[in-house]
Motif scaffolding. Structure first.
Motif, PDB file in Angstrom:
ATOM      1  N   GLU A  33      32.795  55.026  32.691  1.00 65.18           N
ATOM      2  CA  GLU A  33      34.043  55.032  32.921  1.00 65.18           C
ATOM      3  C   GLU A  33      34.560  53.603  33.177  1.00 65.18           C
ATOM      4  OE1 GLU A  33      35.972  58.122  35.253  1.00 65.18           O
ATOM      5  OE2 GLU A  33      37.021  56.680  36.023  1.00 65.18           O
ATOM      6  N   ARG A  79      34.742  51.789  30.360  1.00 63.71           N
ATOM      7  CA  ARG A  79      35.839  52.023  29.621  1.00 63.71           C
ATOM      8  C   ARG A  79      37.085  51.245  30.124  1.00 63.71           C
ATOM      9  NH1 ARG A  79      37.079  56.676  26.391  1.00 63.71           N
ATOM     10  NH2 ARG A  79      38.180  54.688  25.380  1.00 63.71           N
ATOM     11  N   MET A  80      37.032  51.106  31.405  1.00 66.92           N
ATOM     12  CA  MET A  80      38.101  50.359  31.934  1.00 66.92           C
ATOM     13  C   MET A  80      38.159  48.805  31.575  1.00 66.92           C
ATOM     14  SD  MET A  80      40.510  52.125  33.582  1.00 66.92           S
ATOM     15  CE  MET A  80      41.257  50.790  34.250  1.00 66.92           C
ATOM     16  N   LEU A  81      36.737  48.349  31.206  1.00 65.20           N
ATOM     17  CA  LEU A  81      37.054  46.847  30.897  1.00 65.20           C
ATOM     18  C   LEU A  81      37.045  46.733  29.372  1.00 65.20           C
ATOM     19  CD1 LEU A  81      33.388  46.119  32.963  1.00 65.20           C
ATOM     20  CD2 LEU A  81      35.912  45.315  33.349  1.00 65.20           C
ATOM     21  N   GLY A  82      37.682  47.849  28.716  1.00 62.35           N
ATOM     22  CA  GLY A  82      38.106  47.818  27.195  1.00 62.35           C
ATOM     23  C   GLY A  82      36.828  48.157  26.366  1.00 62.35           C
ATOM     24  N   PHE A  83      35.976  48.785  26.722  1.00 58.79           N
ATOM     25  CA  PHE A  83      34.890  49.356  25.830  1.00 58.79           C
ATOM     26  C   PHE A  83      35.228  50.597  25.141  1.00 58.79           C
ATOM     27  CE2 PHE A  83      32.037  46.485  27.909  1.00 58.79           C
ATOM     28  CZ  PHE A  83      31.017  46.090  27.268  1.00 58.79           C
ATOM     29  N   ARG A 116      44.259  57.061  38.401  1.00 56.49           N
ATOM     30  CA  ARG A 116      43.446  57.316  37.124  1.00 56.49           C
ATOM     31  C   ARG A 116      44.409  57.739  35.991  1.00 56.49           C
ATOM     32  NH1 ARG A 116      38.401  58.658  37.249  1.00 56.49           N
ATOM     33  NH2 ARG A 116      38.552  60.314  35.855  1.00 56.49           N
ATOM     34  N   ALA A 138      45.802  54.570  34.551  1.00 54.26           N
ATOM     35  CA  ALA A 138      44.854  53.944  33.648  1.00 54.26           C
ATOM     36  C   ALA A 138      44.806  55.177  32.295  1.00 54.26           C
ATOM     37  CB  ALA A 138      43.637  53.871  34.275  1.00 54.26           C
ATOM     38  N   ARG A 180      43.549  48.651  28.543  1.00 56.15           N
ATOM     39  CA  ARG A 180      42.624  48.501  29.547  1.00 56.15           C
ATOM     40  C   ARG A 180      41.952  47.258  29.577  1.00 56.15           C
ATOM     41  NH1 ARG A 180      40.087  54.113  28.277  1.00 56.15           N
ATOM     42  NH2 ARG A 180      41.363  55.508  29.360  1.00 56.15           N
ATOM     43  N   GLU A 181      41.933  46.312  28.702  1.00 51.38           N
ATOM     44  CA  GLU A 181      41.310  44.966  28.810  1.00 51.38           C
ATOM     45  C   GLU A 181      42.068  44.350  29.945  1.00 51.38           C
ATOM     46  OE1 GLU A 181      40.658  42.558  25.462  1.00 51.38           O
ATOM     47  OE2 GLU A 181      40.015  44.310  24.059  1.00 51.38           O
ATOM     48  N   LEU A 240      43.750  45.964  32.316  1.00 50.77           N
ATOM     49  CA  LEU A 240      43.838  46.941  33.426  1.00 50.77           C
ATOM     50  C   LEU A 240      42.689  46.975  34.170  1.00 50.77           C
ATOM     51  CD1 LEU A 240      45.940  48.879  34.836  1.00 50.77           C
ATOM     52  CD2 LEU A 240      45.327  50.478  33.077  1.00 50.77           C
ATOM     53  N   GLY A 241      42.490  46.495  35.303  1.00 53.64           N
ATOM     54  CA  GLY A 241      41.327  46.385  35.895  1.00 53.64           C
ATOM     55  C   GLY A 241      41.298  47.661  36.884  1.00 53.64           C
ATOM     56  N   MET A 242      40.036  48.097  37.248  1.00 57.65           N
ATOM     57  CA  MET A 242      39.863  49.127  38.219  1.00 57.65           C
ATOM     58  C   MET A 242      38.678  48.746  39.130  1.00 57.65           C
ATOM     59  SD  MET A 242      40.825  52.421  39.029  1.00 57.65           S
ATOM     60  CE  MET A 242      40.991  53.733  37.505  1.00 57.65           C
ATOM     61  N   TYR A 287      36.526  50.664  42.119  1.00 55.10           N
ATOM     62  CA  TYR A 287      36.049  52.205  42.519  1.00 55.10           C
ATOM     63  C   TYR A 287      35.585  51.975  44.083  1.00 55.10           C
ATOM     64  CZ  TYR A 287      36.356  53.721  37.753  1.00 55.10           C
ATOM     65  OH  TYR A 287      36.601  53.867  36.399  1.00 55.10           O
ATOM     66  N   ARG A 323      33.571  41.355  38.220  1.00 56.09           N
ATOM     67  CA  ARG A 323      33.293  41.903  37.119  1.00 56.09           C
ATOM     68  C   ARG A 323      34.632  42.318  36.623  1.00 56.09           C
ATOM     69  NH1 ARG A 323      30.218  47.806  36.391  1.00 56.09           N
ATOM     70  NH2 ARG A 323      32.250  48.376  37.628  1.00 56.09           N
ATOM     71  N   SER A 324      35.604  42.962  37.500  1.00 55.63           N
ATOM     72  CA  SER A 324      36.894  43.115  36.861  1.00 55.63           C
ATOM     73  C   SER A 324      37.792  42.204  36.585  1.00 55.63           C
ATOM     74  CB  SER A 324      37.687  44.130  37.878  1.00 55.63           C
ATOM     75  OG  SER A 324      38.789  44.721  37.581  1.00 55.63           O
ATOM     76  N   MET A 382      37.765  39.880  33.151  1.00 54.10           N
ATOM     77  CA  MET A 382      38.489  40.295  31.766  1.00 54.10           C
ATOM     78  C   MET A 382      39.880  39.637  31.952  1.00 54.10           C
ATOM     79  SD  MET A 382      36.652  41.586  29.615  1.00 54.10           S
ATOM     80  CE  MET A 382      37.847  42.371  28.536  1.00 54.10           C
TER      81      MET A 382
END
Ligand SMILES: Nc1ncnc2c1ncn2[C@@H]1O[C@H](COP(=O)(O)OP(=O)(O)OP(=O)(O)O)[C@@H](O)[C@H]1O
Ligand SMILES: [Mg+2]
Lengths: 225, 363
Positions: free
Chosen positions: A128, A131-135, B45, B48, B76-77, B79-81, B83, B149-150, B153
């Motif tokens: 997930e 996927r949030m990074l655009g994969f 969630r 997103a 989503r590229e 839109l960062g998340m 967790y 990491r977020s 992008m």
């Protein structure tokens, strides 16, 4: 000194006499062929069964569940005999190919389960996160889930491979001259079964070590997880 | 920037939120607070599209992303998340974790991606860990890598879902410091958190979620200093509330006392105070019912509010009937009960409004 001479004699009798070593090499080749093809095909079959097993389509899930249960539940020798004496009884297909099919199916069922449990052990949240990074779903699977599942599955897969090699020793039942059958023949010919059979065991052992060696190449680079 | 319109989400029978509307502007830092299980995570969630909304729209920079023909990967590229559980890629080292998406999704070239990753690692203070694997890092360090990491992008907005809840208290500081820095730098973000002082400090807007949606929102000062609605107030002050109703003189006082006792035990209220609470209530009830001119079917409702934060107890005691102030009555003639009440309470007050008498007593 006498002991040494006995060994040399046995060696000559068993290996040189009647070009036995060529026969032996041929047996080894057959064993390798059945094992490697069974493994390769089995992996493909396993991947397909596993994909069906975890798909969203209820029918495919049930179907693969039944196939896997059947293949894992039946002894591989019986499966082999059914193929040889019943399914392909009237066809001209070489026994070696029949054996490859039987072992691929049996092995495929085991591999399907190995794959499924490895996949389910991977942290789904990492997928997930990707996927949030655009994969896309598929590329995230390739980049994250697959390598991690591979790592989890590897030792079990390695075991399954060694098991497969050893189980191919039953193909003599359907007239295939593999390594086991060959050493048996040599022993019978020379009247010195101990040496021939022992040599056989040694060769199987070497195969196991070889497999272990192949598997260790990949992990030598990265010693993590 | 990001806008939700009449967003609804339920799981089977469980309605998590309905008709949720919000509009977040560029550069805002919005804190989302609320009790556990009110749907903060599900809300993020759903924004997103990790959960499909039952109805309603989410607009990002003006485009509706709930539609079928939307390329959600592209959305989503930007839109960062981040967790609660970090979820770093466990088979990759820190550098590869950060550069994976820039390389494979953005098709950045390797040296640029690594250069950028190094800058981000400098920002989060982990340059010396670039070759470590996630399991070799502490929780706080993992979370900092997850933030890097977020950021790699270049997202327009980052959703932080309880970024410090899984951390040791000793490590929350390092993570909060980075989020604070990002907020100051003008990054648009939403953050759900249980760290009230952090939310108060960093958020330009605070949203309190409860009752299946946004229950109250406002600036940090409004929400934390002057919450207007009941549940917000209770949540902010960490209030624990006990309510009880009495319908006639013949009520069961023993049962009432047992319930009060249980409530107080649950929140570790000192036994001395428990006695005071029971004493005050008994005396008030006696006073009210003792007034002979009062109707015997008089209805009394009282609540005991316990603020954990301030270790303070507030009793509000409400009854109908005609205006009757026991404090005044006590001045006229000696009432032992009222003397006791004066003795244990820090302050008290009486009011009469709309046919209801209200007494407030602090203990
Ligand atoms: N996939 C799901 N299926 C069914 N119910 C779910 C699912 N995800 C969340 N829920 C339910 O939705 C409700 C809201 O959960 P959510 O995790 O959003 O709460 P939260 O506000 O984030 O709480 P916390 O502060 O504990 O993280 C909970 O009652 C939860 O059980
Ligand atoms: Mg949550």
């Amino acid at each position: 000194m006498e002991f040494f001479e006995t060994i040399v004699n046995s060696l000559c009798n068993n290996l040189i006499g009647g070009n036995a070593w060529l026969v032996l090499l041929n047996g080894l080749w057959v064993t390798l062929l059945i094992s490697a093809s069974g493994l390769l095909l089995g992996t493909i079959i396993g991947a397909i069964l596993c994909a069906m097993r975890i798909s969203d389509v209820g029918f495919l899930r049930t179907l693969s569940k039944i196939i896997i249960a059947f293949l894992r539940g039946s002894p591989v020798l019986l499966l082999l005999m059914v193929f040889y004496y019943v399914v392909f009884a009237n066809s001209r297909i070489d026994a070696v190919y029949i054996a490859i099919i039987a072992f691929a199916l049996n092995n495929g069922a085991h591999i399907a389960e190995i794959m499924r449990s490895a996949l389910s052990a991977v942290d789904k949240k990492q997928l997930e996160a990707a996927r949030m990074l655009g994969f896309s779903k598929f590329r995230a699977f390739l980049a994250i889930t697959l390598p991690q599942a591979g790592r989890i599955a590897k030792p079990v897969y390695q075991n399954a491979t060694i098991n497969l090699i050893q189980w191919t020793s039953v193909v003599g039942y359907v007239t295939i001259t593999d390594l086991t059958r060959t050493v048996n023949n040599i022993g019978a010919r020379t009247g010195d079964p101990f040496f021939a059979l022992f040599l056989g065991i040694l060769l199987y052992l070497c195969l196991s070590y070889f497999v272990n060696f192949l598997f260790s190449i990949g992990s030598r680079k990265k010693e993590v997880l | 920037m990001i806008q939700a319109v009449n967003l609804c989400k339920s799981f089977g029978n469980l309605e998590v939120f309905k008709d949720l509307n919000i509009n977040i502007n560029r550069g805002e830092c919005v804190a989302v607070i609320g009790p556990s299980g009110t749907g903060k995570s599900v809300f993020f969630r759903t924004l997103a599209m990790l959960e499909k909304p039952d109805s309603g729209q989410v607009y990002i920079n003006g485009t509706d992303i709930t539609g079928k023909d939307v390329n959600i990967n592209k959305v989503r590229e930007k839109l960062g998340m981040v967790y609660q559980g970090f979820h770093l890629f466990s088979h990759l080292n820190v550098m590869d974790n950060i550069t994976l998406a820039p390389l494979k999704v953005k098709k950045m070239n390797k040296s640029d991606a690594q250069k950028k990753a190094m800058e981000l690692l400098t920002m989060v203070g982990l340059t010396d860990k670039s070759l470590s694997y996630p399991h070799q890092l502490s929780g706080g360090q993992q979370q900092r890598v997850a933030i890097a990491r977020s950021l790699a992008m270049d997202p327009d907005i980052i959703l932080f879902d309880e970024p410090t809840s899984a951390l040791d208290p000793s490590m929350t500081g390092e993570v909060l410091a980075i989020i604070r820095k990002l907020a100051r730098s003008g990054l648009t973000m939403m953050i759900s958190t249980h760290e009230m002082s952090f939310a108060q400090d960093v958020a330009s807007r605070v949203i309190y979620m409860d009752e299946k949606g946004i229950y109250e929102q406002g600036t940090a000062d409004q929400i934390f200093k002057n919450p207007t609605r009941e549940k917000t107030r209770m949540f902010i002050r960490k209030l624990k509330v006990f309510s009880y109703s009495i319908n006639s003189r013949g009520f069961d006082m023993v049962e009432m006392n047992v319930q009060i006792e249980l409530f107080c035990q649950k929140y570790n209220i000192e036994p001395k105070k428990v006695n005071y609470i029971q004493l005050v209530l008994e005396e008030l009830i006696l006073e009210v019912y003792g007034d002979s001119s009062i109707n015997l079917q008089l209805k009394i409702d009282f609540t005991i509010e316990f603020s954990e934060e301030r270790n303070e107890i507030l009793i509000s005691f409400v009854y109908d009937g005609r205006s009757f102030n026991p404090f005044e009555a006590a001045e006229e003639s000696e009432h032992l009960g009222m003397v006791l009440i004066y003795g244990v309470s820090k302050n008290y007050g009486y009011s009469f409004e709309n046919g209801l008498n209200t007494i407030n007593i602090n203990i």
